[in-house]
Design a protein around this motif. Structure first.
Motif, mmCIF file in Angstrom:
data_model
loop_
_atom_site.group_PDB
_atom_site.id
_atom_site.type_symbol
_atom_site.label_atom_id
_atom_site.label_comp_id
_atom_site.label_asym_id
_atom_site.label_seq_id
_atom_site.Cartn_x
_atom_site.Cartn_y
_atom_site.Cartn_z
ATOM 1 N N GLN A 70 0.832 -1.195 0.000
ATOM 2 C CA GLN A 70 0.000 0.000 0.000
ATOM 3 C C GLN A 70 0.873 1.253 0.000
ATOM 4 N N VAL A 71 0.434 2.250 -0.749
ATOM 5 C CA VAL A 71 1.125 3.537 -0.764
ATOM 6 C C VAL A 71 0.273 4.543 -0.002
ATOM 7 N N SER A 72 0.909 5.617 0.443
ATOM 8 C CA SER A 72 0.170 6.610 1.223
ATOM 9 C C SER A 72 -0.843 7.338 0.348
ATOM 10 N N ALA A 73 -1.747 8.026 0.989
ATOM 11 C CA ALA A 73 -2.808 8.740 0.266
ATOM 12 C C ALA A 73 -2.264 9.880 -0.584
ATOM 13 N N HIS A 74 -1.064 10.377 -0.251
ATOM 14 C CA HIS A 74 -0.488 11.496 -0.998
ATOM 15 C C HIS A 74 0.223 11.036 -2.266
ATOM 16 N N GLU A 75 0.494 9.737 -2.357
ATOM 17 C CA GLU A 75 1.184 9.205 -3.527
ATOM 18 C C GLU A 75 0.172 8.670 -4.531
ATOM 19 N N ARG A 76 0.640 8.490 -5.734
ATOM 20 C CA ARG A 76 -0.191 7.912 -6.787
ATOM 21 C C ARG A 76 -0.129 6.390 -6.675
ATOM 22 N N ALA A 77 -1.249 5.722 -6.962
ATOM 23 C CA ALA A 77 -1.297 4.259 -6.905
ATOM 24 C C ALA A 77 -0.298 3.669 -7.891
ATOM 25 N N ILE A 78 0.355 2.598 -7.494
ATOM 26 C CA ILE A 78 1.364 1.960 -8.330
ATOM 27 C C ILE A 78 0.707 1.175 -9.470
ATOM 28 N N ASP A 79 -0.367 0.476 -9.167
ATOM 29 C CA ASP A 79 -1.025 -0.350 -10.173
ATOM 30 C C ASP A 79 -2.134 0.438 -10.879
ATOM 31 N N PRO A 80 -2.540 0.011 -12.072
ATOM 32 C CA PRO A 80 -3.561 0.758 -12.815
ATOM 33 C C PRO A 80 -4.968 0.640 -12.233
ATOM 34 N N ILE A 81 -5.232 -0.409 -11.464
ATOM 35 C CA ILE A 81 -6.579 -0.609 -10.913
ATOM 36 C C ILE A 81 -6.795 0.237 -9.659
ATOM 37 N N GLY A 82 -5.804 0.326 -8.811
ATOM 38 C CA GLY A 82 -5.939 1.081 -7.578
ATOM 39 C C GLY A 82 -5.829 0.225 -6.336
ATOM 40 N N LEU A 83 -5.379 -1.026 -6.482
ATOM 41 C CA LEU A 83 -5.276 -1.925 -5.336
ATOM 42 C C LEU A 83 -4.203 -1.503 -4.340
ATOM 43 N N THR A 84 -3.253 -0.676 -4.775
ATOM 44 C CA THR A 84 -2.205 -0.238 -3.859
ATOM 45 C C THR A 84 -2.648 0.952 -3.007
ATOM 46 N N GLN A 85 -3.828 1.454 -3.273
ATOM 47 C CA GLN A 85 -4.467 2.451 -2.407
ATOM 48 C C GLN A 85 -5.857 1.932 -2.081
ATOM 49 N N MET A 86 -5.896 0.807 -1.377
ATOM 50 C CA MET A 86 -7.149 0.103 -1.138
ATOM 51 C C MET A 86 -8.161 0.949 -0.370
ATOM 52 N N LEU A 87 -7.710 1.814 0.496
ATOM 53 C CA LEU A 87 -8.645 2.629 1.270
ATOM 54 C C LEU A 87 -9.355 3.668 0.410
ATOM 55 N N SER A 88 -8.845 3.923 -0.785
ATOM 56 C CA SER A 88 -9.493 4.829 -1.727
ATOM 57 C C SER A 88 -10.081 4.089 -2.925
ATOM 58 N N PHE A 89 -10.078 2.763 -2.865
ATOM 59 C CA PHE A 89 -10.552 1.893 -3.936
ATOM 60 C C PHE A 89 -12.066 1.737 -3.792
ATOM 61 N N TRP A 90 -12.817 2.156 -4.800
ATOM 62 C CA TRP A 90 -14.276 2.189 -4.724
ATOM 63 C C TRP A 90 -14.921 0.871 -4.307
ATOM 64 N N PRO A 91 -14.544 -0.282 -4.874
ATOM 65 C CA PRO A 91 -15.187 -1.520 -4.418
ATOM 66 C C PRO A 91 -14.994 -1.772 -2.928
#
Length: 180
Positions: free
Chosen positions: A104-125
């Motif tokens: 997981q990356v911090s909220a201030h960074e951009r997600a590493i993967d194209p789906i958004g799994l590396t920012q799970m807390l901001s991941f809509w599902p």
């Protein structure tokens, strides 16, 4: 106003069971993926005080309204028994395991993967499943408060605690400060 469909042999016309709970959760995940790809991740910084307080009040009012309409709207009555809670817990646990296995990356960074799994807390599902979980726990808590029995006090306290943790951790995230 009754949202009970006419009788026919469709999956959603009978009493809703566990199968419908899994279908509902899968549909929520698909809606979350559509939101993730169309509008991007959730920006929790937009929910700082007083916006999070407004959302809390609106959410609590929606819970009370849903509980009040539970006998008229099938979806609301479906959210109270285990047939909705168990699939939601399974989806939430699975998404939490994915979050634990993914860097997981911090909220201030951009997600590493194209789906958004590396920012799970901001991941809509993830957020929608946890919103559904908070709704179910809130409705069960409301039912236990309104139909209080002393023997159910441990269950009531567990549900109240879980509801407080889920809702306050989510809505309070924007107001957290890290100090050294």
């Amino acid at each position: 106003l009754s949202l009970y469909p006419p009788t026919s042999s469709s999956m959603f016309n009978e009493v809703w069971k566990m199968k419908e709970g899994f279908v509902f959760g899968a549909g929520l995940i698909l809606v979350g993926l559509a939101l993730q790809f169309s509008v991007g991740p959730i920006h929790w910084s937009d929910f700082a005080f007083p916006i999070n307080l407004i959302f809390l009040i609106v959410f609590l009012l929606i819970l009370v309204l849903a509980y009040w309409l539970r006998r008229r709207v099938r979806l609301f009555s479906f959210l109270l028994p285990a047939e909705a809670a168990v699939p939601t817990l399974i989806y939430a646990a699975a998404l939490t395991v994915v979050m634990g296995l993914t860097r997981q990356v911090s909220a201030h960074e951009r997600a590493i993967d194209p789906i958004g799994l590396t920012q799970m807390l901001s991941f809509w599902p993830f957020v929608l499943i946890y919103l559904l979980l908070a709704t179910i726990v809130g409705l069960i808590t409301l039912r236990q408060i309104l139909h209080f029995r002393l023997r159910e006090l441990p269950s009531l306290l567990s549900h109240v605690g879980l509801f407080l943790v889920i809702v306050t951790a989510t809505l309070g995230r924007a107001d957290t400060e890290r100090v050294k």
